[in-house]
Each structure stands twice: as structure tokens, then as C-alpha cells.
Design a protein around this motif. Sequence first.
Motif, PDB file in Angstrom:
ATOM      1  N   TYR A 202       0.836  -1.189   0.000  1.00  0.00           N
ATOM      2  CA  TYR A 202       0.000   0.000   0.000  1.00  0.00           C
ATOM      3  C   TYR A 202       0.880   1.251   0.000  1.00  0.00           C
ATOM      4  CZ  TYR A 202      -3.898  -3.090   1.187  1.00  0.00           C
ATOM      5  OH  TYR A 202      -4.841  -4.080   1.174  1.00  0.00           O
ATOM      6  N   VAL A 203       0.264   2.386  -0.262  1.00  0.00           N
ATOM      7  CA  VAL A 203       0.972   3.659  -0.260  1.00  0.00           C
ATOM      8  C   VAL A 203       1.485   3.962   1.151  1.00  0.00           C
ATOM      9  CG1 VAL A 203       0.701   6.157  -0.582  1.00  0.00           C
ATOM     10  CG2 VAL A 203      -0.345   4.567  -2.212  1.00  0.00           C
ATOM     11  N   ASN A 204       2.724   4.461   1.223  1.00  0.00           N
ATOM     12  CA  ASN A 204       3.309   4.939   2.482  1.00  0.00           C
ATOM     13  C   ASN A 204       3.222   3.879   3.582  1.00  0.00           C
ATOM     14  OD1 ASN A 204       4.627   7.260   3.665  1.00  0.00           O
ATOM     15  ND2 ASN A 204       2.863   7.457   5.010  1.00  0.00           N
ATOM     16  N   GLN A 205       3.895   2.765   3.339  1.00  0.00           N
ATOM     17  CA  GLN A 205       3.800   1.629   4.254  1.00  0.00           C
ATOM     18  C   GLN A 205       5.155   1.005   4.575  1.00  0.00           C
ATOM     19  OE1 GLN A 205       1.852  -2.023   2.927  1.00  0.00           O
ATOM     20  NE2 GLN A 205       0.323  -1.785   4.518  1.00  0.00           N
ATOM     21  N   LEU A 206       6.251   1.620   4.182  1.00  0.00           N
ATOM     22  CA  LEU A 206       7.578   1.058   4.379  1.00  0.00           C
ATOM     23  C   LEU A 206       7.877   0.891   5.869  1.00  0.00           C
ATOM     24  CD1 LEU A 206      10.425   0.318   3.165  1.00  0.00           C
ATOM     25  CD2 LEU A 206      11.016   2.721   3.560  1.00  0.00           C
ATOM     26  N   THR A 207       8.430  -0.264   6.243  1.00  0.00           N
ATOM     27  CA  THR A 207       8.903  -0.500   7.606  1.00  0.00           C
ATOM     28  C   THR A 207      10.399  -0.762   7.558  1.00  0.00           C
ATOM     29  OG1 THR A 207       8.444  -2.877   7.473  1.00  0.00           O
ATOM     30  CG2 THR A 207       6.697  -1.464   8.349  1.00  0.00           C
ATOM     31  N   SER A 208      11.109  -0.260   8.564  1.00  0.00           N
ATOM     32  CA  SER A 208      12.553  -0.458   8.645  1.00  0.00           C
ATOM     33  C   SER A 208      12.922  -0.532  10.124  1.00  0.00           C
ATOM     34  CB  SER A 208      13.300   0.685   7.957  1.00  0.00           C
ATOM     35  OG  SER A 208      14.694   0.512   8.042  1.00  0.00           O
ATOM     36  N   ASN A 209      13.113  -1.754  10.613  1.00  0.00           N
ATOM     37  CA  ASN A 209      13.324  -1.977  12.041  1.00  0.00           C
ATOM     38  C   ASN A 209      14.670  -2.633  12.303  1.00  0.00           C
ATOM     39  OD1 ASN A 209      10.685  -1.131  12.085  1.00  0.00           O
ATOM     40  ND2 ASN A 209       9.830  -3.141  12.572  1.00  0.00           N
ATOM     41  N   SER A 237      10.874   1.817  12.876  1.00  0.00           N
ATOM     42  CA  SER A 237      10.506   2.911  11.974  1.00  0.00           C
ATOM     43  C   SER A 237       9.403   2.450  11.033  1.00  0.00           C
ATOM     44  CB  SER A 237      11.734   3.365  11.180  1.00  0.00           C
ATOM     45  OG  SER A 237      11.393   4.363  10.243  1.00  0.00           O
ATOM     46  N   ASN A 238       8.342   3.221  10.962  1.00  0.00           N
ATOM     47  CA  ASN A 238       7.209   2.882  10.110  1.00  0.00           C
ATOM     48  C   ASN A 238       6.693   4.103   9.366  1.00  0.00           C
ATOM     49  OD1 ASN A 238       6.065  -0.073  10.884  1.00  0.00           O
ATOM     50  ND2 ASN A 238       6.893   0.916  12.702  1.00  0.00           N
ATOM     51  N   GLU A 239       6.494   3.963   8.071  1.00  0.00           N
ATOM     52  CA  GLU A 239       5.657   4.926   7.363  1.00  0.00           C
ATOM     53  C   GLU A 239       4.210   4.607   7.715  1.00  0.00           C
ATOM     54  OE1 GLU A 239       8.414   5.899   3.429  1.00  0.00           O
ATOM     55  OE2 GLU A 239       6.664   4.591   3.238  1.00  0.00           O
ATOM     56  N   GLU A 240       3.416   5.637   7.963  1.00  0.00           N
ATOM     57  CA  GLU A 240       2.051   5.446   8.462  1.00  0.00           C
ATOM     58  C   GLU A 240       1.058   6.063   7.480  1.00  0.00           C
ATOM     59  OE1 GLU A 240       1.474   3.760  11.133  1.00  0.00           O
ATOM     60  OE2 GLU A 240       3.164   3.951  12.515  1.00  0.00           O
ATOM     61  N   ASP A 269       2.240  10.909   3.853  1.00  0.00           N
ATOM     62  CA  ASP A 269       3.552  11.468   4.176  1.00  0.00           C
ATOM     63  C   ASP A 269       3.898  11.364   5.661  1.00  0.00           C
ATOM     64  OD1 ASP A 269       1.746  13.253   5.197  1.00  0.00           O
ATOM     65  OD2 ASP A 269       2.551  15.033   4.206  1.00  0.00           O
ATOM     66  N   ALA A 270       3.188  10.548   6.419  1.00  0.00           N
ATOM     67  CA  ALA A 270       3.438  10.433   7.860  1.00  0.00           C
ATOM     68  C   ALA A 270       4.395   9.281   8.142  1.00  0.00           C
ATOM     69  CB  ALA A 270       2.129  10.220   8.614  1.00  0.00           C
ATOM     70  N   LYS A 271       5.188   9.418   9.194  1.00  0.00           N
ATOM     71  CA  LYS A 271       6.088   8.350   9.611  1.00  0.00           C
ATOM     72  C   LYS A 271       6.348   8.455  11.105  1.00  0.00           C
ATOM     73  CE  LYS A 271      10.193  10.933   8.077  1.00  0.00           C
ATOM     74  NZ  LYS A 271      11.389  10.889   7.210  1.00  0.00           N
TER      75      LYS A 271
END
Length: 675
Positions: A202-209, A237-240, A269-271
Motif C-alpha cells: 500500500y501507499v506509504n507503508q515502508l517498515t525499517s526496524n 521505523s514505520n511509514e504510516e 507522508d506520515a512516519k
Amino acid sequence: MRFILTFVLLFSVTCFAQVRKSGQKIKSRTTLNTTRVGKANSVDRFSSVNLSDNDSLKVKKIITKAGDTVAPISQYKIFNEIKGTSTFDTILNLKKQYAFNYLRDDTFGKLQFNNDGQTFQSLDPNSLNVNNTINVGFNARRFSYLTKEDISYYSVPTPASELFYRSVTGKGQNLDALITMNTSEKFNMFLGYRGLRSQGKYVNQLTSNGNFRIGSSFFTKNKRYQFKNHITFQDISNEENGGLVFTNNFESSNEPFNNRENLRVQTADAKTLFKGLRGYFDHSFQFNKSESNKALLRHQFTYEYFSNVYQQANSKPFLDRDAYFGETFALGIYDKVRHTRFENTFDLAFDSKAIGLFAVSAGIYNFSHRYESIVFDENSNKIPNQLKDDIITLGGSYMLNKEHVVADAYFKQSVVGRSLTDLKINAAFNLNESYGIEATYQLESKIPDYTYQFFQSGYIGLNWLNDFSNEKYSTLNAKVSSPFINLEGTYQLITDKLYFTNNATAVDANGRFTQLLVTPEQYGKVINYFMVKAQKEFTFGKWGLDNTIMFQQVVQDENILNVPQIVTRNTVYFQDYAFNKALFFQTGFIFNYFTKYYANEYHQVLGDFVVQDQVKLGNFPMFDFFLNVKIKTAQIYINVDHFNSMLTGYNYYNTPTYPYRDLTFRLGMKWNFFN
């Protein structure tokens, strides 16, 4: 990442020659061992390093064709404060399949969001248990956070390592690597890192942990002094994206909405970034030399720093709709909170082989929860930038560990600062090799999470300073283990429960709230929660059927604690050897299901869940396929998750606005090295 995997594969060719065994043959079980209640739930909390079964590294040996000698797998020990003592496990069974996920744990009772590294919806309300004197909050971001109880310690005769790899949703990868070694019989050190990056669909859903951990353990020659310690660095870290705006487009999944990137989301554009740093040191000293009657002193020190950041460039991205999380002070949002805690606990104990271990305890706790600004809420009330708490506790514990009986009691009460109470009594009886019973009672008066007490945000409505009462929990749990069935039951009384509620009233054509206008509330009445869970595995030659079913019932005047009444997991599988027993494999299907209920909504600014009684979710089947292979100490996993998603309708959700995952293909590996 590709270089690392290539190096490991090449390296393994030289490390794993066939072995011929001398001495006793080591047998490997290929099915779940669920026929006995063990001692894992009641371990010696007092001893800083539990090494009672590791008196010597002189063991029976395995001789390789090259003439080298190595210790058997039983000598590669793992020590954990909660789980007790175990060994490096290279056996392939259903338990490994259930733990083939980012958390590397059985997630029955949890429903994972559609992208790896995101949070979980709790189908079991007790599935997340954060054991802190005061919890910082942001509970939706705590599932993948390693607490001090999650850290294990090791004792190995040769250097040992473990490499875990798993593919993710979209671009990215999930890697968990561990290496540990003993420089002597008395001193061990370990280093581990778990990393994940997943793009999602989905849009703006990148996770980086990332979860980094390093530690060591030591005991003197006479074992009168011993210590263990660790340091962790963790960032989640999560894009929300706030969930879907129009859920009907997902449920139709017609062109172009079958491409999930074309579905409109609330925030593009939230994270968020949740970070933690912890230093932990635990040591104990025995005053006398007696082995049967020991006088001991233990000290534990913990320093932990948290920070949580929420960023959003445009808080009102749609001109035709109200801002989803309410009005703001400015168009851009940057919320940051810092939390620091110091914990010192002291135990003075007497340990007798005849009557058990008695200890008196004292704890000193210092907490600081702070923002960088002073805020005035909608009613012009001043909200400070910091809360501080200083608490002193007194308590005691008792532990008895006999061949067939384990008893454990613990009590803690604050005497300075905020009021808190924690009482826990546990007893386990192994009647014989096949039958066991365990019972636990716990009474808690818990200080509210800081996010309930005190919150600041660029969203006007998300600013508060509250003085809530403690939450009270009275819990009775029992487990019965037998060859016929394994049962577990819980009865819980909850008073003054805290929760987040949505004050918005407008709903869209799909029955979803058009806004999340959230405030914390406290439910003053009693909530009665009842749960019974049954598990049984049937085997028919090379075929197997594993069943787990959980029934839950809540008695309450309002819909505050919402759970599905039935949660079930059923697995049918086939297992066998191939290539002259050089390869062992398991393949089968897993069916997951839960009944409809008012699932909580996820709130990305709070990092927590919001109670709602507008939309019921559930009643959709989830079928997974797996093919897992074991060659020596290497395990390969091939999974197809939710392969029925296109056949049974697009009505599957984690929350009212977050869909569950679509069909997902996964490839993974776990490999252990012992030299």
C-alpha cells in the motif's frame, strides 16, 4: 545482504562434513512435545546466571571424518529468566512453522497487519505483556521491541551461531543473526542483530526496524559470584498511512484497485520512529561456602531510554474532508517525547535445598517523561512539558524446585511514591511423564501508562494531563497437560480499565468513522473475562493433524474489552525422510479463523489502539500452505500465506480501515553453525 548469504552458503560447505557418532546416539523428535508441564514457568529469579546443569564442558564427543571432535547439541545451552534452560534447537517441527515470522514466536492470538514489521491486532487481550513498573505506552509499537526478559544468555563448548532469513512483503528482507562463544568455561559473550526492511503493498507503508543486542555472562570458579549483562539498541521505523479512506474499493478489488497502491489512504507522508537504548547488569554473590544452605545477595540495575517521534508534513491532505485526526496548531506535525528510567533492585536471600529459596527485596525506580514544549489545551489548561516519578518498593519471594513440584511466589508493594501492588503465586505438578498441572494467581494494581496520563501533540485534541486511578487485575490461570489433550483456562477480573475512545460521530457510506478524535477514558465498572484454550495433535503414520481452539467470553455493561468469541488454528501435514534420510520435510495446510467482533482501530499518532463498537470484523477463513525442509542443521521454509484471498471475498481486515494481507509468497531459512 546477497553477499552475506552467499558467504554463509559457501562457508557452510567446508564446515559441515558428515559425522560419525561415538557414545550415545542423539535422537531428534519431529513432532511437538506437549505431553508434560515443565519447569520453564517457574525458574530461579534470584540467581543471575542459572548454570546448575553446566558444571563441566567435558562431555561425550562427536568425531568428524576429518578427525575433529565437537560436543553434542545438548551442551549448547540457552538460559532465559522466563523460559528457563534449553538448548539450541535444530529440530524441524510444527512449532518452527508457527514461529516462522518476524517475531520468531508463535503468534496464535495475534493477527499481523498486512506488512511485515507493522503491529499486531490482539485477538487475545493478554498477548502483549509489558513487565514494567510504569509502562511508557505506545503499545502498538512494542510487539517487536525486545524487553530485558526477552534477552537470553548462553554457554557453549565451541563458538555457535544462528542465521535466520525470511522474505517480506514487497521489496526488502528480514534477517536475524546471532553468534555466541565461551572464552572459558566461566565466561560467555554473545552478539545479535535482527533487521527488517519491507516495502509493503500500500501507499506509504515502508517498515525499517533494527534490534541490536550484545551481552555476556560470567561465574567464578567456586560459583559464589556471577553476573550477566546486556546492551540493546532498537529502532522501529514505520511509514504510516492511517488506513483506507474508501473501504468499498478494497472490497470490490476491481481494476485499478486490485493494485493496492491505487487505494486512497488517509496520510501519504506520515512516519513514526520508536527508539530504545537499554543497559542491564545483574549480579549475585554468595556469602558462605555451603552448597546446601546458601546466603545470597543480588543486585539488578537497568537504564533505559525511549523516544517516540511522529512526523507529518501535511495534516490536512484532502480539501474535501476534515482532518482525520482533528484540527492542528500548524499544517506540519512533529511530535517527540523522551522517556528515561533508572531501576535498581536488591534481593537478600537464603537458599536451602530442603525448604527452598526465601528472599526479601527492595527496589528504587526513577522515571522522567518529557516533551520540549508547554502546551495549552482547548480549554486553556496548561499542560507541562515533563512528568517525573520516584518510587521505592519492598517485597519478597519464595521458590521451591523439586523433582515433581515447582512452587513460586512473589510480592511487591510501593512504600514511597505512586501506589502499586504486584502479587503472583505459581505452582506446577508433574504427576508423571505424561500428566501435569499448573496454576497461577496474580493480583496487580498497575500505574497507568504515561500515554494515558500525559500527552502532547501538534493535533489540538491530543493534548492532555490526567490523574487516573490504577488499573486493577485479578487473574487466575490453570493448565493441564496430558496425552489426550492440553487445556488452559483463565478467569480475570478487571477494574478501572483504561482505554482510548473515539468521540467522532460522523460515519461514511461503509459504516466507518470519518475521523479519529480520540481521548483516554477510564471504565469504573468491573469487567469479567473468561478464556479456555484446548490443543491436541493427532498423528496417523506420516500424517498429522494439530488443532488449537480458544473460546473467550467477556461480561461487561459497555463494549470496552472486545475479543472474538472463538479463535481456531487447524493444521494438517505430511512428514517424511528422503534421500536415504539425509533430508527431512514437512508439508501441509494451516487454517486460521476467528468469529466477528468489534476489533479495535489503530491510531498512528498515539501508537496504540482505540476501542470502537461501530464495525464488526472477522468470520473470514485464512489458509496457508507450507513446505519445510531440514538438511543437517539447515532448515528451509517455503510458505504461501492466505492463498485463498482471491477466492473467498475481499472482506478481510485487521481493523475497520486496515485490510489483512493478500496472498503472499515467502521463502526463508534458519541455519545453525557449531564451530
